[in-house]
Design a protein around this motif. Sequence first.
Motif, PDB file in Angstrom:
ATOM      1  N   SER A 132     -39.253  11.268  11.398  1.00  0.00           N
ATOM      2  CA  SER A 132     -38.750  10.916  12.723  1.00  0.00           C
ATOM      3  C   SER A 132     -37.439  10.151  12.576  1.00  0.00           C
ATOM      4  O   SER A 132     -37.437   8.997  12.131  1.00  0.00           O
ATOM      5  N   LEU A 133     -36.342  10.788  12.938  1.00  0.00           N
ATOM      6  CA  LEU A 133     -35.059  10.103  12.876  1.00  0.00           C
ATOM      7  C   LEU A 133     -34.873   9.180  14.073  1.00  0.00           C
ATOM      8  O   LEU A 133     -34.139   8.209  13.995  1.00  0.00           O
ATOM      9  N   SER A 134     -35.530   9.481  15.189  1.00  0.00           N
ATOM     10  CA  SER A 134     -35.425   8.618  16.366  1.00  0.00           C
ATOM     11  C   SER A 134     -36.053   7.253  16.094  1.00  0.00           C
ATOM     12  O   SER A 134     -35.618   6.238  16.633  1.00  0.00           O
ATOM     13  N   LYS A 135     -37.072   7.205  15.230  1.00  0.00           N
ATOM     14  CA  LYS A 135     -37.703   5.935  14.857  1.00  0.00           C
ATOM     15  C   LYS A 135     -37.039   5.316  13.639  1.00  0.00           C
ATOM     16  O   LYS A 135     -37.497   4.301  13.129  1.00  0.00           O
ATOM     17  N   ARG A 136     -35.976   5.937  13.166  1.00  0.00           N
ATOM     18  CA  ARG A 136     -35.222   5.460  12.007  1.00  0.00           C
ATOM     19  C   ARG A 136     -36.096   5.368  10.755  1.00  0.00           C
ATOM     20  O   ARG A 136     -35.931   4.468   9.934  1.00  0.00           O
ATOM     21  N   GLU A 137     -37.044   6.304  10.625  1.00  0.00           N
ATOM     22  CA  GLU A 137     -37.807   6.353   9.378  1.00  0.00           C
ATOM     23  C   GLU A 137     -36.870   6.637   8.211  1.00  0.00           C
ATOM     24  O   GLU A 137     -37.073   6.141   7.105  1.00  0.00           O
ATOM     25  N   VAL A 138     -35.864   7.466   8.475  1.00  0.00           N
ATOM     26  CA  VAL A 138     -34.829   7.764   7.483  1.00  0.00           C
ATOM     27  C   VAL A 138     -33.496   7.857   8.216  1.00  0.00           C
ATOM     28  O   VAL A 138     -33.449   8.003   9.438  1.00  0.00           O
ATOM     29  N   ASP A 139     -32.406   7.780   7.459  1.00  0.00           N
ATOM     30  CA  ASP A 139     -31.076   7.903   8.065  1.00  0.00           C
ATOM     31  C   ASP A 139     -30.677   9.364   8.233  1.00  0.00           C
ATOM     32  O   ASP A 139     -29.951   9.710   9.166  1.00  0.00           O
ATOM     33  N   PHE A 140     -31.118  10.209   7.313  1.00  0.00           N
ATOM     34  CA  PHE A 140     -30.969  11.647   7.485  1.00  0.00           C
ATOM     35  C   PHE A 140     -32.043  12.334   6.648  1.00  0.00           C
ATOM     36  O   PHE A 140     -32.674  11.719   5.790  1.00  0.00           O
ATOM     37  N   ALA A 141     -32.265  13.609   6.934  1.00  0.00           N
ATOM     38  CA  ALA A 141     -33.360  14.317   6.272  1.00  0.00           C
ATOM     39  C   ALA A 141     -32.918  15.711   5.856  1.00  0.00           C
ATOM     40  O   ALA A 141     -32.014  16.304   6.457  1.00  0.00           O
ATOM     41  N   ILE A 142     -33.575  16.206   4.815  1.00  0.00           N
ATOM     42  CA  ILE A 142     -33.464  17.608   4.433  1.00  0.00           C
ATOM     43  C   ILE A 142     -34.745  18.282   4.893  1.00  0.00           C
ATOM     44  O   ILE A 142     -35.840  17.899   4.469  1.00  0.00           O
ATOM     45  N   ALA A 143     -34.633  19.249   5.771  1.00  0.00           N
ATOM     46  CA  ALA A 143     -35.806  19.869   6.390  1.00  0.00           C
ATOM     47  C   ALA A 143     -35.907  21.342   6.011  1.00  0.00           C
ATOM     48  O   ALA A 143     -34.901  21.987   5.699  1.00  0.00           O
ATOM     49  N   VAL A 144     -37.137  21.874   6.065  1.00  0.00           N
ATOM     50  CA  VAL A 144     -37.352  23.288   5.746  1.00  0.00           C
ATOM     51  C   VAL A 144     -37.259  24.170   6.985  1.00  0.00           C
ATOM     52  O   VAL A 144     -37.252  25.403   6.878  1.00  0.00           O
ATOM     53  N   SER A 145     -37.187  23.553   8.166  1.00  0.00           N
ATOM     54  CA  SER A 145     -36.917  24.308   9.381  1.00  0.00           C
ATOM     55  C   SER A 145     -36.125  23.412  10.330  1.00  0.00           C
ATOM     56  O   SER A 145     -36.286  22.190  10.309  1.00  0.00           O
ATOM     57  N   PRO A 146     -35.247  23.980  11.153  1.00  0.00           N
ATOM     58  CA  PRO A 146     -34.398  23.153  12.017  1.00  0.00           C
ATOM     59  C   PRO A 146     -35.180  22.593  13.200  1.00  0.00           C
ATOM     60  O   PRO A 146     -35.918  23.328  13.864  1.00  0.00           O
ATOM     61  N   PRO A 147     -35.052  21.302  13.501  1.00  0.00           N
ATOM     62  CA  PRO A 147     -35.704  20.746  14.686  1.00  0.00           C
ATOM     63  C   PRO A 147     -35.151  21.393  15.948  1.00  0.00           C
ATOM     64  O   PRO A 147     -33.984  21.786  15.991  1.00  0.00           O
ATOM     65  N   VAL A 154     -27.773  19.156  13.483  1.00  0.00           N
ATOM     66  CA  VAL A 154     -28.459  19.967  12.467  1.00  0.00           C
ATOM     67  C   VAL A 154     -27.492  21.022  11.941  1.00  0.00           C
ATOM     68  O   VAL A 154     -26.770  21.659  12.721  1.00  0.00           O
ATOM     69  N   ARG A 155     -27.464  21.167  10.623  1.00  0.00           N
ATOM     70  CA  ARG A 155     -26.696  22.280  10.053  1.00  0.00           C
ATOM     71  C   ARG A 155     -27.414  22.825   8.824  1.00  0.00           C
ATOM     72  O   ARG A 155     -28.078  22.089   8.095  1.00  0.00           O
ATOM     73  N   ARG A 156     -27.281  24.137   8.652  1.00  0.00           N
ATOM     74  CA  ARG A 156     -27.913  24.783   7.513  1.00  0.00           C
ATOM     75  C   ARG A 156     -27.149  24.450   6.245  1.00  0.00           C
ATOM     76  O   ARG A 156     -25.925  24.506   6.215  1.00  0.00           O
ATOM     77  N   ILE A 157     -27.894  24.106   5.193  1.00  0.00           N
ATOM     78  CA  ILE A 157     -27.273  23.799   3.902  1.00  0.00           C
ATOM     79  C   ILE A 157     -27.110  25.061   3.072  1.00  0.00           C
ATOM     80  O   ILE A 157     -26.013  25.391   2.617  1.00  0.00           O
ATOM     81  N   ALA A 158     -28.207  25.782   2.866  1.00  0.00           N
ATOM     82  CA  ALA A 158     -28.177  27.013   2.066  1.00  0.00           C
ATOM     83  C   ALA A 158     -29.538  27.683   2.142  1.00  0.00           C
ATOM     84  O   ALA A 158     -30.542  27.064   2.526  1.00  0.00           O
TER      85      ALA A 158
END
Length: 302
Positions: A132-147, A154-158
Motif C-alpha cells: 500500500s503506497l497510500s499508507k506509505r508502507e513503501v516509497d515505491f514498489a516493483i509489482a507483477v501487475s499494474p494497479p 505506473v510504468r512498465r519496466i520490462a
Amino acid sequence: MNWDDLRYFLAAARYGQVTAAGQRLGVDQATVGRRVVHLEKQLETRLFDKSPRGYELTEAGRRLMSFAEEIEARVESAEEAIVGNAKTLSGAVRIGAPEGVASHLISEGALELCRANPELDVQIVALPRVFSLSKREVDFAIAVSPPTSGRLRVRRIANYRLHIVASADYLERHPVRSRQDLYSCRGIGYIQDLIFDRELDYIPLVEPGLVPRLTSTSLHVQLEWTKRGAGLCVLPDFIANRHPDLVRILPESVSFERSFWLVVHEDNAHLDRIRRSADAIADAVAAKLAEYAEPAGPAPSL
C-alpha cells in the motif's frame, strides 16, 4: 497546528495502529497517541474512531488527511531544495518487491545506489504481497501487475518469460515427452488461496487439471525443492537460467510472458530522492532481465 502533530496523525491514519505508527516514526506508541489527542484538542474535533481493532478515520479525519499529505509533500520538497542540488542523495528510501525480484533483480542495483549515495538509507521490503503506497508502507514498489486504482504513477519496466523446469535427476526418473506426462509428476507451486496476485497463478494455464502437491508462498523454497529433484516448477527465466542443472520442459509449447511495473505514489513522484532512486532500481531490474533473458549456451530441453 504544527507539522510534528500532523506527522503523527498521518502515521496513525496510514497504519491504523499506534504501535505500527510508532515503529515507523521511531517512537513508542504512547507518544503517537498523545500527539493525536493533542491535535484533536487543537482542532476541537475527533479525528479517529478508536477501538480494539485500531484507529479509523472519522469524516473530519479524512478531510484533514488530504491537506496533511499535501503539506508533507511540500515539506519534503523544501528539505531537498534547502539542502541544495546535491549530486548525492540522503535520507531513507523504502522499496517493496516480491521475494524473487528483491533477491535476483534488485539487490545489486540497491548496492550500487548505496555506493553512489553514501548518505542514503536503502531499505528493501521483500514480501509476497501487494504493498500500500497510500499508507506509505513503501516509497515505491516493483509489482507483477499494474494497479488499477489509487493516486499512483505506473510504468512498465520490462517483460520476462517463465518455463516449466525440473532437475535432470528428477526427469531421469519421471520423463516428460508430452503435456499428458505432466499428470504423473509432482508439481511445485504457490499455495492456491495465498497467491497475492493472479498473474502468478500459472498452473491452470499449463493444464487446467493439474494440482501442485508441494506448495509454498516463497519462490526460494520452490526453487530449492526443484533443485533437489522434488518435482516440476514454473520459474522465471531470470532465476532458472542461473542454475545449469535445471532443464526446461516442453519449452516450445509451455511458456509464459509477464511484466514488472514500477509504482510510485503521486505525492512522492516529484521528490528527487524517490524519483532518482526509483529510476535507478527500475534500470537495474531491466538490465538484469536483459542479462538473463537467454542462457549463455544452448538451453537444455527435452
